[in-house]
Motif scaffolding. Sequence first.
Motif, mmCIF file in Angstrom:
data_model
loop_
_atom_site.group_PDB
_atom_site.id
_atom_site.type_symbol
_atom_site.label_atom_id
_atom_site.label_comp_id
_atom_site.label_asym_id
_atom_site.label_seq_id
_atom_site.Cartn_x
_atom_site.Cartn_y
_atom_site.Cartn_z
ATOM 1 N N UNK A 485 0.840 -1.200 0.000
ATOM 2 C CA UNK A 485 0.000 0.000 0.000
ATOM 3 C C UNK A 485 0.871 1.245 0.000
ATOM 4 N N UNK A 486 1.938 1.213 0.753
ATOM 5 C CA UNK A 486 2.837 2.350 0.779
ATOM 6 C C UNK A 486 3.453 2.561 -0.603
ATOM 7 N N UNK A 487 3.819 1.465 -1.183
ATOM 8 C CA UNK A 487 4.435 1.573 -2.518
ATOM 9 C C UNK A 487 3.464 2.172 -3.534
ATOM 10 N N UNK A 488 2.172 1.810 -3.462
ATOM 11 C CA UNK A 488 1.167 2.371 -4.360
ATOM 12 C C UNK A 488 1.085 3.876 -4.152
ATOM 13 N N UNK A 489 1.104 4.294 -2.848
ATOM 14 C CA UNK A 489 1.035 5.719 -2.544
ATOM 15 C C UNK A 489 2.232 6.447 -3.121
ATOM 16 N N UNK A 490 3.403 5.857 -2.898
ATOM 17 C CA UNK A 490 4.632 6.497 -3.414
ATOM 18 C C UNK A 490 4.570 6.603 -4.937
ATOM 19 N N UNK A 491 4.117 5.526 -5.575
ATOM 20 C CA UNK A 491 4.067 5.540 -7.065
ATOM 21 C C UNK A 491 3.138 6.634 -7.538
ATOM 22 N N UNK A 492 1.983 6.800 -6.917
ATOM 23 C CA UNK A 492 1.022 7.780 -7.407
ATOM 24 C C UNK A 492 1.522 9.193 -7.149
ATOM 25 N N UNK A 493 2.198 9.396 -5.991
ATOM 26 C CA UNK A 493 2.775 10.711 -5.711
ATOM 27 C C UNK A 493 3.854 11.041 -6.732
ATOM 28 N N UNK A 494 4.670 10.057 -7.044
ATOM 29 C CA UNK A 494 5.738 10.305 -8.018
ATOM 30 C C UNK A 494 5.152 10.677 -9.375
ATOM 31 N N UNK A 495 4.093 9.938 -9.772
ATOM 32 C CA UNK A 495 3.496 10.242 -11.088
ATOM 33 C C UNK A 495 2.954 11.671 -11.096
ATOM 34 N N UNK A 496 2.506 12.185 -9.891
ATOM 35 C CA UNK A 496 1.925 13.524 -9.856
ATOM 36 C C UNK A 496 3.010 14.583 -9.575
ATOM 37 N N UNK A 497 4.199 14.075 -9.220
ATOM 38 C CA UNK A 497 5.302 15.008 -8.965
ATOM 39 C C UNK A 497 5.208 15.669 -7.576
ATOM 40 N N UNK A 498 4.554 14.991 -6.619
ATOM 41 C CA UNK A 498 4.419 15.547 -5.270
ATOM 42 C C UNK A 498 5.053 14.616 -4.266
ATOM 43 N N UNK A 499 5.214 15.130 -3.042
ATOM 44 C CA UNK A 499 5.857 14.304 -2.024
ATOM 45 C C UNK A 499 4.836 13.499 -1.244
ATOM 46 N N UNK A 500 3.721 14.122 -1.043
ATOM 47 C CA UNK A 500 2.714 13.435 -0.242
ATOM 48 C C UNK A 500 1.348 14.004 -0.555
ATOM 49 N N UNK A 501 0.409 13.571 0.209
ATOM 50 C CA UNK A 501 -0.975 13.967 -0.042
ATOM 51 C C UNK A 501 -1.156 15.469 0.107
ATOM 52 N N UNK A 502 -0.517 16.067 1.095
ATOM 53 C CA UNK A 502 -0.653 17.498 1.318
ATOM 54 C C UNK A 502 -0.162 18.276 0.103
ATOM 55 N N UNK A 503 0.993 17.855 -0.330
ATOM 56 C CA UNK A 503 1.573 18.491 -1.512
ATOM 57 C C UNK A 503 0.625 18.374 -2.714
#
Lengths: 895, 377
Positions: A485-503
């Motif tokens: 699950x963490x990896x999915x989150x990281x992958x989606x953030x990377x695709x959007x060019x952000x660090x985390x949900x806040x970003x």
Amino acid sequence: MRLHRLSLRSYRGVASCDLTFAEHGITVVEGDNEAGKSSAAEALHLLLEYRDDSSHRRVQAVKPLHHDAGAEVEAELSADGLRFTYRKRWHRDHSTQLRITGPRPEVVTGRAAHDRVRELLAQSVDLELWRALSAPQGAALERPELRDHPSVVAALDQAAGGALGTPGESDLVERASSEAGRWATPLGRPKAPLVDLRRRAADADRSVAEHQAAIEALDADVTWCADLERRVADLAPRSEALALAASVAAAEAVEVRERHAEVENLAVAARLAASEAVVAGTGVAGRAALVAGVEAAEAATLLAGRAVDAADRAAEVSAAELSDAVAAAAAAAGEAEAAAAAAAATEAVHLELRRAAATAQVASQLAELESALGVVGRLRADIARDEQALAANPSSPDALAAVQEAHDEALKAEAAAAAARPTVRLEALRHLDVLLDGEPEAIGAGATTDHVVADRLVIELSEHVRVTVAAGAAAGVLEARHRQARQVLVDRCERLGVDDLQHARLLEDERRALVTRLSSQRAGLGDALGGRQVGDLVHLVDQARQELAATGSPAPGPAPTAEALEAARARWEDACQRSRLACRASDRAADQAAVAEGSARRLRQAQEHADAGLAVARGDLRQRLDRLGAARASTPDAALVDAAAAATVHARVADGAWREAAAQVDDGELQRALQTAQRAAVERDGAARALAELREDLAGIRSRLQLQGEGGLHERLAEARRLATAVAAELRSAEERAAASALLLATLTRHRDEAARAYGAPMRAELERLGALVFGDDFAVELDDELRISRRILGGDPVPWSELSVGAREQLSVLSRLAAAVIVSADGGVPVVFDDVLGFTDPGRLERMAAAFADAAGRCQIIVLTCEPSRYRHLARATTLSLARPRGVPARQAG
Amino acid sequence: MVRFVHTADWQLGMSRHFLDTDAQARFTAARMDAVRRIGTLAEAQRCDFVVVCGDVFESNHLSRQIVLRSLEAMAAVPVPVFLLPGNHDPLDASSVFRSEPFRTHRPPNVHVLVGAEPIEVVPGVALVGAPWRSKRPGSDLVAAAVAELPADGTLRVVAGHGAVDVMSPDRTDPARVALGSVEAALADGRVHFVALGDRHSRTDVGGSGRVWYSGTPEPTDFDEVDPGLALVVELDAGSCDVTTHRVGTWHFVEHRTELVDGAAVTQLGRWFESLPDKERTAVRLSLIGTLGLEDHSALLELLDHQAQLLASVQRWAKRSDLVVLPSDDDLGRLDLHGFAARACDELVSMAAAGGEPGAVAADALALLHRLATGRAA
């Protein structure tokens, strides 16, 4: 022929076999398959038909198996009163021997023996019938064809009373058929020779008819020619008479015409005299008219002089009036020109004021357009910048939702993993130094430390103790899910060019602000353009600038006021009104001057007309005076009166003479004479024309006759008749021959068929007699032309051969052979050999067939070969022979 | 006195349909040769002229070849030849005498009697013609020709053509020659000899001895009596001497015979053998009787053989009644016993019944005989 004994040596697989048959009745030869039964039946045929040196395949096929020897067959037979033993050996040491044992012993060998036996059998035995009656294996279902076997035919013919006659009589039918076939088909249609002859005969008759017609036409022409000659002879004198009559009628018509012409001349003279009298009277009247004309011309001249004076006076008055009117018109024209000039001046002032107002309006529009163009430029730059920023922003509501979802999943997985992890609590009872996963940690006495074990934890308490704590399998799975699950989150953030949900949320907020601003800017741009394109706006600015430049004033002044404009327009309209009034006054003065001028012109014309009238009146008076003077100089008035009186008297005399002559002629006389002459001429011409036509026809037909007469028509007709006679004779002969051959064939065929039906009767009777033993008393058969069973009838119910059962067909075939054998038995007959028949016959029928066999055996020799002796157990008085199996062949081997 | 040849009915160019091509050629040539023989006769008998009383030609519609050959034959006659148009060659519009070959090639000694005007053939002797101008004259041409002749001492010979009324059964024929008017003219001395043509048989007509048919010089048919002759007439006012001379070479022979057996067939064969001049003889047979198949075969062979020798052999169907039935010998030779014998019996019955079916049955029996005995057709 009787077969008494048969011996086989070295024959196929049969080493030796001897069979002695009963001379009368039935001999049943029983034996297993391959015991040699069929070989025995075959061997007798070979013995009687093939020479000992024959290389025929049937002979070669019976070579003994497994040893080198010649096949040998010996039979003891009796035929035509002789009893003999006949032996042949083939293949090796071939030989033939005939030994006649009685009544006169004799021994013949070699080819002579073979020929002698053939001759002996040919005289007394119908070998073909013998072959037909023999039923080899498998042939018992076939009906024997008995029609062509001389012995059967002879026996049947004898039984039927000799209907068939000599063998040559059968050939007669063939020869008659051949003869009839020369002329007609079997269906009676004529063949080519007859058809050709008929055609030739028809052609010849047609040729005769054509030549006859030609000669008849020629004769008709001759008759016509004679008729034409007679008609010419008749018509020629009549034509001449008509010509004479026509000339007489024409002469008479001329004479009548001359008399009528004389009367007509008198009429013309009378009319001329009357005319002259009229002319004389006219001369007197003309002179009086001349005098009256001179008097009238004098009066007219006086009147014309008075009219000239009146016209001169009126012209003088009119000239004065015209001069006044012209002066008034000139004054009015000057006033009108002055008024027009004033109107033009006020119009120029008004136009100048209007041009200044228009220039000021253009300058105002240019200022507005340039302002709008500036606003548009700024807005377009803002929009471009924000569109670029929006393009650089990768965020979207879906992308943000995906990061949000992955973030929530990671939190949930982490919580689940944390809940599943084991916790190791170390409680130090006294100070404790430990190695946790190799890392030293000191725990004070009484202290407690908790350690969550994510995977495994190695605790080394001392060099003596190493404790390894490992998470359970379920914890491992949850940990793996957490990592995933963490990896999915990281992958989606990377695709959007952000660090985390806040970003990601900040990025999405920026995107939404850009979209809102762009929408506002685009609305402002639309307002500034006002529905136009930027190019349109630029074009309008250029156009306004050019219009302004065209006014010629680099800096347009202030626009005139509305009041100034209205005052200039009122002054201009007033000047125009005054100018129009002056023009109308000028026009009226001009009209009055024109009227005065027209009046003066008309008076001048009246003056001219009066002058001309006076001149004409004076000329006419002069001419009349001249004519009257000339007439009186030529003929005085008194002489005219005398001449008129004399002409009247002459006219009366001439009229009297004409009326007297006219009374002497008939009005219709000339018409009648002319018609008579015309009729005579028509008749003359008609006759001449008819005569010419007849002569022309005559010349034509004589010419034609001469041409045709030399054509030898008579000889051609004679030749055509000769040919027709010859062909007719040939055709008659052919028709007679055809009719004769057809009649002969029909008569012979009919009698032969009747005979065939007659000699078929004994065969049917014998067959039905034997068949009644098998099928019952209501058994009957019908035979075809070949003496074969075509239908079986039981109880009146006919069944065609092809619809009979296999068993019934086999039984009927056997019965046919038995019946034929019985019929020919009186003349010696032939033995009947059945090889393994009745295999399809049920036990009941077998018993009844045995009765038929027994009946036939009373008159002929029957040999039955069988591998099933039980089929014939009902043959009580049969002689039974057994064939032993050859050595080496198993007892139950299939045959 | 005058001497002349009286002849008629040469009918040059005549055809006979029953003659084959070769025989017809001989027949045509013989008629030309007859003209030459008449010329020879005229010379031998010192005749002054030859008069041909009609039907010189068979028809007005002959080929140029026939006309030219005929004129060639006439040119060989050493005395004048007078030709009278008859019913076969009338002087109509298609007359052969007016044809181009005749007009162009007429020999000087040949003259056509185109009218009734007397022609002085020798001094003191006139020839009066009564030519036919159509095939069906409407009156007695001879009577018209002699009606106006005077009895002035001129010796006159009349040339006429047609049937004499006392010999013709056709009373409605207006062209018949009235013997009474002819004999009246003879009795008055207006004419002295009447030479006639049309009848092919030589005939002395009436009792005057001066009215004759010469007949045809070459026979033309079977019903002619004494044909093949020409007459030589020696004439003066007080006498008339007529002599006959044979010039014909052909024979038309009718023969009637009854045939009952082979011997009769043999007898017929002998009769054939006795005929002279076979190649110039035409035979018409009337055969009656009954013959067996074998004898009938022999008869057929005989007739086939004679047909090769003679100019023509005809069987006169109208006058023949020959029945062919198998004799006992015939049946015995056939050696039939079975159905063929019965068929033969039936055919014999049919043949015996006669009529058309009987004739066919007789032919069928002959065929049966031929097939059974193996003879060729």
